[in-house]
Design an enzyme around this catalytic site. Structure first.
Site, PDB file in Angstrom:
ATOM      1  N   HIS A 101      42.914  73.963  60.970  1.00 29.95           N
ATOM      2  CA  HIS A 101      41.534  74.540  60.769  1.00 29.95           C
ATOM      3  C   HIS A 101      40.920  75.187  60.980  1.00 29.95           C
ATOM      4  O   HIS A 101      41.177  75.458  61.894  1.00 29.95           O
ATOM      5  CB  HIS A 101      41.114  72.124  60.572  1.00 29.95           C
ATOM      6  CG  HIS A 101      39.669  72.450  59.943  1.00 29.95           C
ATOM      7  ND1 HIS A 101      39.723  72.993  58.916  1.00 29.95           N
ATOM      8  CD2 HIS A 101      38.799  72.866  59.923  1.00 29.95           C
ATOM      9  CE1 HIS A 101      38.346  72.473  58.614  1.00 29.95           C
ATOM     10  NE2 HIS A 101      37.824  72.222  59.182  1.00 29.95           N
TER      11      HIS A 101
ATOM     12  N   CYS B  37      41.788  76.213  53.916  1.00 23.74           N
ATOM     13  CA  CYS B  37      40.358  75.953  55.029  1.00 23.74           C
ATOM     14  C   CYS B  37      40.215  77.369  55.126  1.00 23.74           C
ATOM     15  O   CYS B  37      39.731  77.401  55.381  1.00 23.74           O
ATOM     16  CB  CYS B  37      40.587  75.236  56.137  1.00 23.74           C
ATOM     17  SG  CYS B  37      41.894  75.443  56.727  1.00 23.74           S
TER      18      CYS B  37
ATOM     19  N   ASP C 153      31.528  74.399  57.247  1.00 26.11           N
ATOM     20  CA  ASP C 153      32.777  73.500  57.648  1.00 26.11           C
ATOM     21  C   ASP C 153      32.789  73.254  56.231  1.00 26.11           C
ATOM     22  O   ASP C 153      32.405  72.379  55.680  1.00 26.11           O
ATOM     23  CB  ASP C 153      32.600  72.665  58.654  1.00 26.11           C
ATOM     24  CG  ASP C 153      34.258  71.952  58.765  1.00 26.11           C
ATOM     25  OD1 ASP C 153      34.739  72.707  58.083  1.00 26.11           O
ATOM     26  OD2 ASP C 153      34.686  71.091  60.112  1.00 26.11           O
TER      27      ASP C 153
END
Length: 273
Positions: A119, A20, A134
């Site tokens: 994250h 991520c 995202d």
């Protein structure tokens, strides 16, 4: 008024393993500028510098493990900072005094980085409109100017760390057909992103009615729950490559004689004089 960037298209990356941080950096830059191996190299350089400073400072214990990247590809904020510095972009904690204008009116800014647990994702203004990039979402999600402030406040309330990104963002990224279709990156028109987002929302509502599980609505639990499923996938090739990179950096420092380190320190002092 300036022309639209990248032909009006949005660059989005869908979650791969625990990468991520890579997705976050690339969506800030709006293009596939960095790979996981690029960020691993940045992390290795940071680790090497930290170890050298500890050795030169007379430390008895130099840790072998990296504090900037885990074997499954999770990177530190320092790695993101170094990567974005290549583009003269600066990362600033949103709660710092210099970021006070952004706390009052975030719409005047261009990008935010959000982090919780393991994250990372970014919220970015592209062609005058705000989007949530995202990587756990199938497409960028449009945010109204009013909702932007409320959403950032909600994230902070659930314990997320928010960082402001300032500087001159790249205006264009060369889009080859291979870049547009390979890997986890994709170029989307805003209307296509909206269509995908609506389709996913409809599917979630259908799943909820049929008794299937649905992610909780609050941001903290959303990523805590998803962290045990999506983010726990293992990429053995990535882990091996990162481990090898960190091993090389560790050996480079540990094998360097003390007099070499002392000479290097003197050279650096002379250069800074």
């Amino acid at each position: 008024m300036e022309g639209v960037s990248n032909g009006g298209m949005l660059y989005h990356e869908v979650q791969e393993s625990k990468l991520c941080a890579v997705h976050c950096v690339n969506t800030i830059l709006q293009g596939p500028f960095f790979s996981e191996f690029d960020l691993a190299a940045v992390a290795s350089d940071l680790d090497r510098t930290e170890r050298q400073m500890m050795v030169q400072g007379g430390g008895d214990f130099v840790p072998e493990e990296s504090h900037n990247v885990s074997l499954d590809g999770d990177f530190s904020i320092q790695v993101l900072q170094k990567a974005l510095e290549v583009w003269d972009l600066q990362i600033i904690p949103l709660d710092s005094p210099v970021a006070e204008p952004a706390q009052i009116d975030p719409e005047l800014e261009n990008a935010f980085i959000c982090h919780l647990l393991n994250h990372w994702f970014c919220i970015r203004k592209v062609n005058g409109e705000w989007y949530n990039f995202d990587s756990l979402k199938a497409a960028p999600e449009h945010l109204s100017k009013f909702y932007l402030s409320a959403y950032l406040d909600s994230l902070k309330g659930f314990g997320w760390s928010i960082f402001l990104v300032r500087g001159k963002f790249p205006k264009e990224c060369p889009m080859s057909s291979s870049e547009a279709s390979s890997g986890f990156g994709q170029w989307l028109l805003p209307e296509d992103a909206e269509r995908i987002t609506k389709s996913c929302s409809a599917a979630q509502r259908t799943g909820s009615r049929s008794g299937q599980s649905q992610w909780p609505s609050d941001p903290y639990h959303q990523y805590e729950e998803q962290g045990t499923s999506l983010l726990d996938q293992e990429d053995e090739d990535l882990k091996a490559a990162i481990a090898a990179s960190l091993m090389d950096a560790s050996h480079a420092v540990s094998s360097k004689p003390d007099d070499a380190l002392e000479n290097e320190n003197k050279d650096n002092s002379a250069a800074n004089a």
